[in-house]
Design a protein around this motif. Structure first.
Motif, PDB file in Angstrom:
ATOM      1  N   LEU A  65       0.811  -1.214   0.000  1.00  0.00           N
ATOM      2  CA  LEU A  65       0.000   0.000   0.000  1.00  0.00           C
ATOM      3  C   LEU A  65       0.849   1.269   0.000  1.00  0.00           C
ATOM      4  O   LEU A  65       0.371   2.351  -0.366  1.00  0.00           O
ATOM      5  CB  LEU A  65      -0.927   0.002   1.228  1.00  0.00           C
ATOM      6  CG  LEU A  65      -2.039   1.055   1.253  1.00  0.00           C
ATOM      7  CD1 LEU A  65      -3.065   0.792   0.154  1.00  0.00           C
ATOM      8  CD2 LEU A  65      -2.729   1.080   2.622  1.00  0.00           C
ATOM      9  N   LEU A  66       2.118   1.146   0.388  1.00  0.00           N
ATOM     10  CA  LEU A  66       2.971   2.325   0.566  1.00  0.00           C
ATOM     11  C   LEU A  66       3.057   3.249  -0.654  1.00  0.00           C
ATOM     12  O   LEU A  66       3.004   4.475  -0.499  1.00  0.00           O
ATOM     13  CB  LEU A  66       4.376   1.897   0.990  1.00  0.00           C
ATOM     14  CG  LEU A  66       4.507   1.411   2.438  1.00  0.00           C
ATOM     15  CD1 LEU A  66       5.902   0.846   2.684  1.00  0.00           C
ATOM     16  CD2 LEU A  66       4.218   2.559   3.411  1.00  0.00           C
ATOM     17  N   PRO A  67       3.177   2.715  -1.888  1.00  0.00           N
ATOM     18  CA  PRO A  67       3.283   3.623  -3.044  1.00  0.00           C
ATOM     19  C   PRO A  67       2.087   4.555  -3.201  1.00  0.00           C
ATOM     20  O   PRO A  67       2.219   5.641  -3.780  1.00  0.00           O
ATOM     21  CB  PRO A  67       3.393   2.675  -4.239  1.00  0.00           C
ATOM     22  CG  PRO A  67       3.959   1.418  -3.671  1.00  0.00           C
ATOM     23  CD  PRO A  67       3.354   1.306  -2.300  1.00  0.00           C
ATOM     24  N   SER A  68       0.928   4.152  -2.688  1.00  0.00           N
ATOM     25  CA  SER A  68      -0.271   4.982  -2.835  1.00  0.00           C
ATOM     26  C   SER A  68      -0.336   6.117  -1.822  1.00  0.00           C
ATOM     27  O   SER A  68      -1.225   6.973  -1.901  1.00  0.00           O
ATOM     28  CB  SER A  68      -1.527   4.120  -2.701  1.00  0.00           C
ATOM     29  OG  SER A  68      -1.719   3.708  -1.352  1.00  0.00           O
ATOM     30  N   TYR A 157     -10.216   2.107  -7.176  1.00  0.00           N
ATOM     31  CA  TYR A 157      -8.909   1.667  -7.665  1.00  0.00           C
ATOM     32  C   TYR A 157      -7.811   2.677  -7.343  1.00  0.00           C
ATOM     33  O   TYR A 157      -8.036   3.885  -7.390  1.00  0.00           O
ATOM     34  CB  TYR A 157      -8.943   1.493  -9.188  1.00  0.00           C
ATOM     35  CG  TYR A 157      -9.945   0.488  -9.667  1.00  0.00           C
ATOM     36  CD1 TYR A 157      -9.689  -0.888  -9.602  1.00  0.00           C
ATOM     37  CD2 TYR A 157     -11.180   0.901 -10.180  1.00  0.00           C
ATOM     38  CE1 TYR A 157     -10.618  -1.815 -10.042  1.00  0.00           C
ATOM     39  CE2 TYR A 157     -12.119  -0.017 -10.624  1.00  0.00           C
ATOM     40  CZ  TYR A 157     -11.831  -1.376 -10.549  1.00  0.00           C
ATOM     41  OH  TYR A 157     -12.756  -2.283 -10.978  1.00  0.00           O
ATOM     42  N   TYR A 158      -6.622   2.156  -7.041  1.00  0.00           N
ATOM     43  CA  TYR A 158      -5.445   3.018  -7.006  1.00  0.00           C
ATOM     44  C   TYR A 158      -4.859   3.030  -8.409  1.00  0.00           C
ATOM     45  O   TYR A 158      -4.356   2.013  -8.905  1.00  0.00           O
ATOM     46  CB  TYR A 158      -4.401   2.530  -6.003  1.00  0.00           C
ATOM     47  CG  TYR A 158      -3.118   3.339  -6.093  1.00  0.00           C
ATOM     48  CD1 TYR A 158      -3.150   4.720  -5.894  1.00  0.00           C
ATOM     49  CD2 TYR A 158      -1.899   2.748  -6.393  1.00  0.00           C
ATOM     50  CE1 TYR A 158      -1.997   5.491  -5.995  1.00  0.00           C
ATOM     51  CE2 TYR A 158      -0.733   3.499  -6.483  1.00  0.00           C
ATOM     52  CZ  TYR A 158      -0.795   4.867  -6.291  1.00  0.00           C
ATOM     53  OH  TYR A 158       0.343   5.631  -6.402  1.00  0.00           O
ATOM     54  N   ILE A 159      -4.956   4.190  -9.062  1.00  0.00           N
ATOM     55  CA  ILE A 159      -4.420   4.391 -10.413  1.00  0.00           C
ATOM     56  C   ILE A 159      -3.529   5.626 -10.325  1.00  0.00           C
ATOM     57  O   ILE A 159      -4.030   6.746 -10.217  1.00  0.00           O
ATOM     58  CB  ILE A 159      -5.556   4.616 -11.440  1.00  0.00           C
ATOM     59  CG1 ILE A 159      -6.595   3.491 -11.357  1.00  0.00           C
ATOM     60  CG2 ILE A 159      -4.994   4.740 -12.847  1.00  0.00           C
ATOM     61  CD1 ILE A 159      -7.826   3.723 -12.216  1.00  0.00           C
ATOM     62  N   PRO A 160      -2.211   5.475 -10.325  1.00  0.00           N
ATOM     63  CA  PRO A 160      -1.329   6.620 -10.074  1.00  0.00           C
ATOM     64  C   PRO A 160      -1.542   7.803 -11.014  1.00  0.00           C
ATOM     65  O   PRO A 160      -1.538   8.950 -10.582  1.00  0.00           O
ATOM     66  CB  PRO A 160       0.073   6.028 -10.224  1.00  0.00           C
ATOM     67  CG  PRO A 160      -0.108   4.573  -9.929  1.00  0.00           C
ATOM     68  CD  PRO A 160      -1.454   4.216 -10.467  1.00  0.00           C
ATOM     69  N   GLN A 224      -0.638  15.091  -7.370  1.00  0.00           N
ATOM     70  CA  GLN A 224      -1.141  14.037  -6.486  1.00  0.00           C
ATOM     71  C   GLN A 224      -1.268  12.745  -7.296  1.00  0.00           C
ATOM     72  O   GLN A 224      -1.953  12.724  -8.315  1.00  0.00           O
ATOM     73  CB  GLN A 224      -2.508  14.410  -5.890  1.00  0.00           C
ATOM     74  CG  GLN A 224      -2.502  15.674  -5.061  1.00  0.00           C
ATOM     75  CD  GLN A 224      -1.635  15.557  -3.824  1.00  0.00           C
ATOM     76  OE1 GLN A 224      -1.559  14.497  -3.205  1.00  0.00           O
ATOM     77  NE2 GLN A 224      -0.977  16.654  -3.451  1.00  0.00           N
ATOM     78  N   PHE A 225      -0.597  11.688  -6.820  1.00  0.00           N
ATOM     79  CA  PHE A 225      -0.549  10.445  -7.589  1.00  0.00           C
ATOM     80  C   PHE A 225      -1.709   9.512  -7.252  1.00  0.00           C
ATOM     81  O   PHE A 225      -1.508   8.356  -6.871  1.00  0.00           O
ATOM     82  CB  PHE A 225       0.804   9.760  -7.391  1.00  0.00           C
ATOM     83  CG  PHE A 225       1.907  10.383  -8.210  1.00  0.00           C
ATOM     84  CD1 PHE A 225       2.309   9.825  -9.410  1.00  0.00           C
ATOM     85  CD2 PHE A 225       2.514  11.556  -7.794  1.00  0.00           C
ATOM     86  CE1 PHE A 225       3.318  10.413 -10.170  1.00  0.00           C
ATOM     87  CE2 PHE A 225       3.510  12.150  -8.541  1.00  0.00           C
ATOM     88  CZ  PHE A 225       3.914  11.578  -9.735  1.00  0.00           C
ATOM     89  N   VAL A 273       2.341  -0.274 -19.550  1.00  0.00           N
ATOM     90  CA  VAL A 273       2.754   0.898 -18.772  1.00  0.00           C
ATOM     91  C   VAL A 273       3.325   0.447 -17.433  1.00  0.00           C
ATOM     92  O   VAL A 273       2.758  -0.418 -16.756  1.00  0.00           O
ATOM     93  CB  VAL A 273       1.562   1.837 -18.529  1.00  0.00           C
ATOM     94  CG1 VAL A 273       1.923   2.927 -17.524  1.00  0.00           C
ATOM     95  CG2 VAL A 273       1.088   2.466 -19.831  1.00  0.00           C
ATOM     96  N   THR A 274       4.459   1.034 -17.071  1.00  0.00           N
ATOM     97  CA  THR A 274       5.012   0.888 -15.723  1.00  0.00           C
ATOM     98  C   THR A 274       5.267   2.289 -15.183  1.00  0.00           C
ATOM     99  O   THR A 274       5.088   3.288 -15.895  1.00  0.00           O
ATOM    100  CB  THR A 274       6.343   0.107 -15.728  1.00  0.00           C
ATOM    101  OG1 THR A 274       7.350   0.903 -16.402  1.00  0.00           O
ATOM    102  CG2 THR A 274       6.195  -1.230 -16.454  1.00  0.00           C
ATOM    103  N   LYS A 275       5.705   2.379 -13.952  1.00  0.00           N
ATOM    104  CA  LYS A 275       5.995   3.675 -13.348  1.00  0.00           C
ATOM    105  C   LYS A 275       6.990   4.475 -14.179  1.00  0.00           C
ATOM    106  O   LYS A 275       6.917   5.707 -14.251  1.00  0.00           O
ATOM    107  CB  LYS A 275       6.541   3.467 -11.931  1.00  0.00           C
ATOM    108  CG  LYS A 275       6.886   4.760 -11.202  1.00  0.00           C
ATOM    109  CD  LYS A 275       7.456   4.493  -9.826  1.00  0.00           C
ATOM    110  CE  LYS A 275       7.850   5.804  -9.137  1.00  0.00           C
ATOM    111  NZ  LYS A 275       8.446   5.583  -7.800  1.00  0.00           N
ATOM    112  N   ASP A 276       7.920   3.779 -14.844  1.00  0.00           N
ATOM    113  CA  ASP A 276       9.012   4.451 -15.561  1.00  0.00           C
ATOM    114  C   ASP A 276       8.737   4.657 -17.044  1.00  0.00           C
ATOM    115  O   ASP A 276       9.620   5.120 -17.778  1.00  0.00           O
ATOM    116  CB  ASP A 276      10.304   3.656 -15.389  1.00  0.00           C
ATOM    117  CG  ASP A 276      10.722   3.552 -13.929  1.00  0.00           C
ATOM    118  OD1 ASP A 276      10.582   4.557 -13.208  1.00  0.00           O
ATOM    119  OD2 ASP A 276      11.146   2.462 -13.509  1.00  0.00           O
TER     120      ASP A 276
END
Length: 398
Positions: A65-68, A157-160, A224-225, A273-276
């Motif tokens: 959960l930390l990335p959110s 959903y967590y969608i960055p 805000q991500f 898609v990834t973070k990078d």
């Protein structure tokens, strides 16, 4: 040079008063405050679900959960706003971010969804709530660019950021349909308030016309991500329109019109898609598919971001004490239907803008007896976990 063009171009503010597009009205007169009616948020007053901060959640939650919970940002040294790490100028106060290093900030939108009580700095994470359903949370933007500036976040959903929609185009379009529908429902109380509508819009204009002129977009990178639609209902308030004219809002290569994102998703082509994943890579890929970002952005910026305000703004010049031009504050008069600058006064434009924002903003209305914005915590908060009851995995089929 855009600054030269703006100095030569003119615009009409309400009541057919002409002024140059490199100027803006400022300093609302005390006797004119009632000319700007406000629209109250939902009459909801819920308690927090978590009596603590995001840092407290981070200490006890599962690692996944930390990335959110946090964002990568540049914190403006002047006003403290967390800004996207690619910006060179603060999009709230205009201060330079050139020397500001990238750091972490609390993900405010996750805090809203979990019902977290306090920010690390001690202020409450209350919401100026406009609408809440099972799928969507809609609220006023605290740093509003217009008198009706909303944000919508998906509740499940967590969608960055918007890039992740490309992992599931059909599901993404369905989600965007739901988010837009709720945003429009949250807009109608503004438009159907007769005093607000009359004060805000010049002449007769239909709901349908207003709907077509709304500035709706994503930012990348966001501040805000948790993916959110920026829903900015014109006209822009005077200073913010000046910021847009000088390309300090709706930035090319950062502002992504919802129309552009929808065209990509309509191809129904999954993109990894990834973070990078570089945003430029995505733009180039879909340009080869016939969806050119630069063309889409340019049309959106000129015909929606600027033109909607130029066509609709209904500001009465007599409600303001000053004109600001090139960062200097002037008294003014109106002669033969045009603004005429008077003597320069020793005032700070930023201070005047802050006072005007307080008057024009609908964030946190009605204000408390102390003259401060009010708010609530979310009615049905998520649990601080991944899975059922907390953040679900995106895409849904994953």
């Amino acid at each position: 040079n855009r600054s030269i063009l703006l100095a030569m171009a003119t615009m009409n503010v309400g009541r057919s008063v002409k002024m140059r597009r490199n100027q803006y009205l400022a300093g609302i007169k005390e006797g004119s405050i009632s000319s700007f009616p406000t629209v109250s948020r939902l009459d909801v007053n819920c308690l927090c679900a978590i009596d603590g901060t995001i840092e407290d959640v981070a200490k006890t939650c599962e690692p996944g959960l930390l990335p959110s919970l946090f964002n990568d940002v540049k914190i403006c040294a002047k006003c403290g706003k967390p800004c996207a790490f690619t910006l060179s100028t603060c999009n709230s106060c205009g201060a330079s971010l050139a020397e500001v290093v990238i750091s972490k900030s609390e993900n405010v939108f996750s805090a809203f969804l979990f019902g977290v009580k306090l920010a690390g700095k001690g202020f409450p994470y209350t919401i100026s709530l406009r609408r809440e359903t099972e799928n969507v949370l809609v609220f006023d933007d605290m740093l509003a660019l217009t008198r009706c500036h909303l944000n919508a976040v998906p509740k499940q959903y967590y969608i960055p950021d918007w890039r992740y929609l490309l992992l599931a185009p059909k599901d993404a379009l369905d989600l965007l349909d739901k988010m837009e529908a709720e945003l429009w429902e949250a807009t109608l109380p503004f438009l159907h308030d007769p005093s607000f509508r009359k004060a805000t819009y010049r002449g007769e204009i239909s709901d349908e016309e207003i709907r077509k002129g709304i500035i709706c977009s994503f930012n990348f990178p966001p501040s805000q991500f948790q993916m959110h639609i920026q829903w900015v209902v014109p006209p822009l308030i005077p200073f913010q329109h000046f910021m847009a004219e000088t390309r300090n809002h709706f930035h090319e290569n950062r502002g992504f019109p919802l129309t552009y994102v929808r065209k990509i998703l309509a191809l129904d082509e999954t993109y990894p898609v990834t973070k990078d994943t570089p945003i430029e890579e995505i733009m180039e890929y879909f340009s080869k598919k016939g969806i050119d970002y630069k063309a889409e952005w340019s049309e959106w910026y000129e015909k929606i971001c600027l033109a909607s305000t130029l066509q609709w703004q209904n500001w009465n010049a007599h409600d303001f004490d000053y004109i600001v031009e090139e960062g200097k504050v002037f008294e003014f008069s109106v002669a033969d239907g045009s603004v005429v600058l008077g003597k320069q006064v020793d005032k700070n434009p930023s201070d005047i803008q802050a006072q005007d924002k307080n008057i024009l903003s609908n964030y946190g209305r009605p204000y408390s007896e102390a003259g401060k914005p009010t708010g609530t915590y979310i009615q049905k908060p998520l649990k601080t976990k991944l899975g059922e009851g907390g953040y679900l995995t995106w895409p849904p089929s994953a």
